[in-house]
Design a protein around this motif. Sequence first.
Motif, PDB file in Angstrom:
ATOM      1  N   ALA A 118     101.959  14.619 -33.545  1.00 13.34           N
ATOM      2  CA  ALA A 118     101.382  13.781 -32.486  1.00 13.34           C
ATOM      3  C   ALA A 118     101.453  14.504 -31.143  1.00 13.34           C
ATOM      4  CB  ALA A 118     102.111  12.443 -32.419  1.00 13.34           C
ATOM      5  N   MET A 119     102.537  15.223 -30.909  1.00  7.24           N
ATOM      6  CA  MET A 119     102.674  15.948 -29.645  1.00  7.24           C
ATOM      7  C   MET A 119     101.650  17.073 -29.565  1.00  7.24           C
ATOM      8  SD  MET A 119     106.043  17.487 -27.867  1.00  7.24           S
ATOM      9  CE  MET A 119     105.929  18.557 -26.460  1.00  7.24           C
ATOM     10  N   ALA A 120     101.406  17.776 -30.660  1.00  2.66           N
ATOM     11  CA  ALA A 120     100.379  18.827 -30.670  1.00  2.66           C
ATOM     12  C   ALA A 120      99.020  18.217 -30.346  1.00  2.66           C
ATOM     13  CB  ALA A 120     100.360  19.536 -32.019  1.00  2.66           C
ATOM     14  N   GLU A 121      98.754  17.040 -30.856  1.00  2.14           N
ATOM     15  CA  GLU A 121      97.491  16.348 -30.547  1.00  2.14           C
ATOM     16  C   GLU A 121      97.415  16.005 -29.061  1.00  2.14           C
ATOM     17  OE1 GLU A 121      93.773  14.931 -31.171  1.00  2.14           O
ATOM     18  OE2 GLU A 121      95.013  15.962 -32.653  1.00  2.14           O
ATOM     19  N   VAL A 122      98.512  15.531 -28.497  1.00  2.00           N
ATOM     20  CA  VAL A 122      98.555  15.223 -27.060  1.00  2.00           C
ATOM     21  C   VAL A 122      98.301  16.494 -26.249  1.00  2.00           C
ATOM     22  CG1 VAL A 122     100.140  14.611 -25.178  1.00  2.00           C
ATOM     23  CG2 VAL A 122      99.982  13.153 -27.198  1.00  2.00           C
ATOM     24  N   LEU A 123      98.928  17.588 -26.636  1.00  2.00           N
ATOM     25  CA  LEU A 123      98.741  18.847 -25.908  1.00  2.00           C
ATOM     26  C   LEU A 123      97.291  19.317 -25.971  1.00  2.00           C
ATOM     27  CD1 LEU A 123     102.023  20.752 -26.823  1.00  2.00           C
ATOM     28  CD2 LEU A 123     101.447  19.615 -24.665  1.00  2.00           C
ATOM     29  N   SER A 124      96.602  19.036 -27.071  1.00  2.00           N
ATOM     30  CA  SER A 124      95.193  19.431 -27.163  1.00  2.00           C
ATOM     31  C   SER A 124      94.339  18.656 -26.169  1.00  2.00           C
ATOM     32  CB  SER A 124      94.666  19.256 -28.592  1.00  2.00           C
ATOM     33  OG  SER A 124      94.508  17.880 -28.904  1.00  2.00           O
TER      34      SER A 124
END
Length: 160
Positions: A118-124
């Motif tokens: 989920a954090m990787a998605e937020v960073l994208s």
Amino acid sequence: MSDNGPTAPTVSGRTVPAHPDLDRMRAERVQRLQLEMERSGLDGLVLLGTGNVSYATGALAPGADSGRALMARPVAVLERGAEQAHIYTPYPEGVAPDGPPDLTHGALYPDVEEGAAAMAEVLSGHFTAGARLAFDELTHPLRAALATWEAGLAEVSLLR
């Protein structure tokens, strides 16, 4: 003490005020971070350490034992050129009351696989493909999530 009474204390030529100017202090810290990001050619800074998040945002988190602190930690994301960092926190009451509400978000959990994904998605949503990011900490689940991130990063570095 002079003959005219006590003199106001100074630090680096500045008079120390009776009460700290927290807005000025936060702005100056972000300016210093932005200068270092520019000097290092970074597009963003991702902070997971509670002290580093507090430095970048002014946000506070309650004291906790190490096991609990890792699971419920604030995260700061600072984009190059931004005047303030985004904060993702389980402790919204610790965010500066005058901070922009659009920069305060719910908690991220980079210490577990689902949370790291989920954090990787937020960073994208913050950075485009090929971004150069620096992290103060990289959890194993977050490192794995970033390795498979579709947007791809030009570089992920760990601050030292």
